[in-house]
Design a protein around this motif. Structure first.
Motif, PDB file in Angstrom:
ATOM      1  N   THR A 107       0.827  -1.212   0.000  1.00 18.22           N
ATOM      2  CA  THR A 107       0.000   0.000   0.000  1.00 18.22           C
ATOM      3  C   THR A 107       0.861   1.262   0.000  1.00 18.22           C
ATOM      4  N   SER A 108       2.019   1.197   0.652  1.00 16.56           N
ATOM      5  CA  SER A 108       2.931   2.348   0.621  1.00 16.56           C
ATOM      6  C   SER A 108       3.459   2.587  -0.782  1.00 16.56           C
ATOM      7  N   MET A 109       3.723   1.494  -1.489  1.00 18.67           N
ATOM      8  CA  MET A 109       4.148   1.625  -2.886  1.00 18.67           C
ATOM      9  C   MET A 109       3.035   2.230  -3.728  1.00 18.67           C
ATOM     10  N   ASN A 110       1.799   1.798  -3.486  1.00 17.68           N
ATOM     11  CA  ASN A 110       0.668   2.375  -4.222  1.00 17.68           C
ATOM     12  C   ASN A 110       0.547   3.880  -3.960  1.00 17.68           C
ATOM     13  N   SER A 112       1.286   9.405  -5.888  1.00 20.06           N
ATOM     14  CA  SER A 112       1.893  10.711  -5.671  1.00 20.06           C
ATOM     15  C   SER A 112       2.709  11.141  -6.886  1.00 20.06           C
ATOM     16  N   VAL A 113       3.462  10.209  -7.465  1.00 22.20           N
ATOM     17  CA  VAL A 113       4.357  10.543  -8.568  1.00 22.20           C
ATOM     18  C   VAL A 113       3.640  10.517  -9.919  1.00 22.20           C
ATOM     19  N   GLY A 114       2.771   9.516 -10.103  1.00 21.82           N
ATOM     20  CA  GLY A 114       2.168   9.332 -11.409  1.00 21.82           C
ATOM     21  C   GLY A 114       0.714   9.718 -11.514  1.00 21.82           C
ATOM     22  N   GLY A 115       0.144  10.238 -10.417  1.00 16.07           N
ATOM     23  CA  GLY A 115      -1.266  10.569 -10.447  1.00 16.07           C
ATOM     24  C   GLY A 115      -2.087   9.311 -10.661  1.00 16.07           C
ATOM     25  N   ALA A 116      -3.035   9.368 -11.585  1.00 15.65           N
ATOM     26  CA  ALA A 116      -3.875   8.201 -11.870  1.00 15.65           C
ATOM     27  C   ALA A 116      -3.362   7.430 -13.081  1.00 15.65           C
ATOM     28  N   GLU A 117      -2.090   7.650 -13.442  1.00 16.19           N
ATOM     29  CA  GLU A 117      -1.571   7.044 -14.665  1.00 16.19           C
ATOM     30  C   GLU A 117      -1.168   5.591 -14.490  1.00 16.19           C
ATOM     31  N   PRO A 150       0.392   0.540 -16.609  1.00 10.83           N
ATOM     32  CA  PRO A 150      -0.467   1.640 -17.053  1.00 10.83           C
ATOM     33  C   PRO A 150      -1.924   1.375 -16.683  1.00 10.83           C
ATOM     34  N   VAL A 151      -2.605   2.406 -16.229  1.00 16.27           N
ATOM     35  CA  VAL A 151      -3.938   2.237 -15.667  1.00 16.27           C
ATOM     36  C   VAL A 151      -4.927   1.679 -16.676  1.00 16.27           C
ATOM     37  N   ASP A 152      -4.768   1.994 -17.959  1.00 14.34           N
ATOM     38  CA  ASP A 152      -5.750   1.508 -18.936  1.00 14.34           C
ATOM     39  C   ASP A 152      -5.715  -0.007 -19.059  1.00 14.34           C
ATOM     40  N   LEU A 153      -4.571  -0.641 -18.802  1.00 15.66           N
ATOM     41  CA  LEU A 153      -4.487  -2.100 -18.837  1.00 15.66           C
ATOM     42  C   LEU A 153      -5.326  -2.726 -17.727  1.00 15.66           C
ATOM     43  N   ILE A 154      -5.423  -2.007 -16.615  1.00 13.06           N
ATOM     44  CA  ILE A 154      -6.230  -2.494 -15.498  1.00 13.06           C
ATOM     45  C   ILE A 154      -7.709  -2.227 -15.748  1.00 13.06           C
ATOM     46  N   GLN A 155      -8.028  -1.004 -16.096  1.00 11.82           N
ATOM     47  CA  GLN A 155      -9.435  -0.610 -16.201  1.00 11.82           C
ATOM     48  C   GLN A 155     -10.126  -1.229 -17.406  1.00 11.82           C
ATOM     49  N   LYS A 156      -9.382  -1.647 -18.418  1.00 10.40           N
ATOM     50  CA  LYS A 156      -9.965  -2.361 -19.556  1.00 10.40           C
ATOM     51  C   LYS A 156     -10.004  -3.875 -19.330  1.00 10.40           C
ATOM     52  N   GLY A 157      -9.551  -4.308 -18.148  1.00  9.04           N
ATOM     53  CA  GLY A 157      -9.578  -5.733 -17.825  1.00  9.04           C
ATOM     54  C   GLY A 157      -8.491  -6.541 -18.496  1.00  9.04           C
ATOM     55  N   PRO A 164      -5.877   2.674  -9.490  1.00 11.60           N
ATOM     56  CA  PRO A 164      -5.657   3.946  -8.789  1.00 11.60           C
ATOM     57  C   PRO A 164      -6.936   4.727  -8.484  1.00 11.60           C
ATOM     58  N   LYS A 165      -8.064   4.333  -9.038  1.00 11.49           N
ATOM     59  CA  LYS A 165      -9.319   4.997  -8.650  1.00 11.49           C
ATOM     60  C   LYS A 165      -9.796   4.526  -7.276  1.00 11.49           C
ATOM     61  N   ASP A 166      -9.194   3.421  -6.774  1.00 10.92           N
ATOM     62  CA  ASP A 166      -9.560   2.858  -5.474  1.00 10.92           C
ATOM     63  C   ASP A 166      -8.589   3.320  -4.392  1.00 10.92           C
ATOM     64  N   PRO A 167      -8.977   3.201  -3.107  1.00 11.07           N
ATOM     65  CA  PRO A 167      -8.024   3.462  -2.025  1.00 11.07           C
ATOM     66  C   PRO A 167      -6.784   2.580  -2.180  1.00 11.07           C
TER      67      PRO A 167
END
Length: 541
Positions: free
Chosen positions: A386-389, A394-399, A423-430, A471-474
């Motif tokens: 969670t610290s890494m997240n 902090s560094v990459g925003g929601a990227e 990259p966040v799109d790989l997660i959010q697109k499943g 990254p949209k989640d806690p």
């Protein structure tokens, strides 16, 4: 078979006289080796031209060292000529005279296991293990690393363990009280050495032997430690500066507390953590396909190598400590050797950010740990994740999101998690979930189940799991997928890396052996990572 050993306190530059004495004793006793546990050299501030001449004679081999002798790092700085000689000759000053090292785990040819922590504690060394070999100072992390040495026949330290004189009736009236440290007491408790040697100026002290409480780890026996602190050679009161004894490293611990001994006067500084029951193991990074029966794993020995030989154990003197980024109470974090990404893969980061989260305890699975250690270790590993997240956000925003994966196999020696941004799109697109499932199907592995198995205690067999953070989640939230593996599955341990390599289009970097870096590159990546992670490193609080 017992070996004869001789131990010497501070020599303070009196090489010729001390080695002449050793030669005479050796002719009668045939010692296996000698240990100089204090200052071999005089302090530079008080050294005379005669001292400097003696040092040169020693380096040039003009002073005879009669048999194998190891010298510790004391409280005095080494002469510059000695440092130059050590750097150019693999820690050998002259024939038969070897530097023991600042933080050392070694086994002699006689099978005697020596653990050494030289110098004095410097509380300002807070960013990890001290990197310089020769200055007479160590950090808390140096002591913590040696906790993993599993055991010791002989422990050598420059300072005393805190509380060592409790329950002792031996009179001790030193000119100056020796400095004591909690972290050295921790080493006595965890390593349970047969002998612990230190020095105490012009005064000799030999405490009554003390026994460690019998436990499952000790097979119900009573390990005994003898603490002996030697006086300096040539001390005015003629107190004992030399100590000879015999030691058989194969001998068993006593079945009852020996007569004249006391219970241990020492207490672990971290009350939350008991002394770990380290077990045997092997290399972790290699992908071998040997199988063991897929049964309950608690208490089983795993493989031929000890923790001191495992490349994920900090006790291994060959471990790449320059890759270590943070050390907690139950786990530590290190950048990966041969990382999957490069410094250019994640532009907003500027470093690979391929991290390993590794328990300090040397066991194949989290589920095989004792309950208290298991809870504490799993909690701290999640805290690292969670610290890494938080750092990524902090560094990459929601990227960037993150993927953490674990191979929990009884045939592996040292469990660990691997952490990687994606990259966040790989997660959010499943696509992350789909990629793991697709490669698993292609390899005819069992299906993944969306399930959180926590610390793995309820699992009775091997499994692979992946933890995904959007990254949209806690930062503490995760989505967990588990693949349970039975003995019929020829599962390869680089499965998680292969999936991520394909997702990130880094197929040519699947094998970590092909992704080597120079040490300079590795150190730069570590420095860049530490700078980004500093605000989120809970171990620095």
């Amino acid at each position: 078979m017992a070996s004869k050993i001789v131990v010497i306190g501070d020599v303070n530059g009196h090489f010729a006289a001390v080695f002449q004495k050793l030669a005479a004793l050796h002719a009668k006793n045939s010692f296996a080796f000698a240990l100089i546990v204090g200052n071999l050299f005089a302090h530079p501030a008080s050294s005379t031209p005669e001292d400097e001449s003696s040092v040169q004679s020693l380096v040039q081999g003009k002073i005879n060292v009669p048999f194998t002798t190891y010298f510790a790092l004391g409280s005095n700085p080494f002469p510059q000529s000695i440092i130059e000689k050590l750097e150019s000759s693999e820690e050998e000053v002259c024939q038969n005279l070897f530097f023991l090292g600042k933080r050392t785990t070694m086994k002699t040819s006689e099978g005697i296991r020596i653990v050494a922590l030289g110098g004095q504690l410097d509380p300002n060394i807070i960013a990890g293990a001290s990197k310089d070999k020769y200055p007479p100072y160590y950090g808390e992390t140096d002591a913590k690393i040696l906790r993993g040495a599993t055991s010791a026949d002989i422990l050598v330290t420059g300072q005393w363990p805190a509380g060592i004189r409790k329950r002792s009736k031996v009179e001790f009236k030193p000119d100056m009280e020796p400095q004591t440290q909690e972290c050295i007491a921790d080493l006595d408790i965890i390593l349970k050495p047969r002998y612990h040697f230190s020095t105490s100026g012009n005064t000799f002290f030999e405490r009554e032997p003390f026994f460690h409480a019998p436990s499952e780890e000790t097979d119900g026996l009573y390990p005994v430690t003898r603490f002996i602190s030697l006086a300096a050679y040539g001390n005015p009161s003629k107190q004992k500066w030399i100590y000879a004894f015999s030691l058989d490293p194969t001998s068993s611990n006593p079945v009852t507390a020996p007569s004249g001994s006391t219970s241990s006067p020492l207490s672990l500084s971290d009350k939350k953590r008991t002394a770990p029951a380290y077990r045997q193991s092997g290399l972790v990074y290699e992908d071998n396909h040997s199988r063991r029966p897929n049964k309950r794993r608690r208490g089983e020995n795993r493989g031929p190598l000890t923790a001191a030989e495992c490349f994920f154990c900090l006790a291994n003197e060959n471990v790449a400590t320059h890759l270590v980024t943070s050390i907690g109470d139950n786990a530590y974090m290190t950048t990966a050797k041969g990382p999957l990404p490069t410094s250019h893969t994640f532009p907003k980061l500027g470093f690979p950010c391929h991290l390993l989260i590794i328990p300090l305890e040397h066991l194949p699975t989290l589920g095989s740990m004792e309950e208290e250690d298991r809870h504490a270790t799993y909690t701290e590993m999640q805290k690292y994740r969670t610290s890494m997240n938080s750092m990524l956000h902090s560094v990459g925003g929601a990227e960037y999101g993150s993927v953490t994966w674990e191979v929990s196999k009884s045939s592996l020696p040292h469990t660990h998690w691997q952490y990687l941004p994606v990259p966040v799109d790989l997660i959010q697109k499943g696509l992350v979930e789909a990629a793991f499932k697709a490669l698993g199907e292609n390899l005819h592995y069992p299906a993944f189940k969306k399930e959180d198995v926590g610390d793995g205690f309820e699992e009775t067999g091997d499994f692979f799991r992946v933890l995904i953070w959007d990254p949209k989640d806690p930062v503490e939230r995760l989505t967990s997928f588990v693949m349970r593996i039975d003995e019929s599955i020829r599962f390869h341990n680089q499965f998680g890396r292969e999936v991520l390599a394909k997702l990130l289009r880094l197929d040519n970097r699947v094998d970590w052996h092909n992704c080597g870096q120079t040490q300079e590159e590795e150190e730069q990546n570590v420095a860049d990572f530490k700078a980004a992670f500093k605000e989120f490193d809970f171990t620095a609080e």
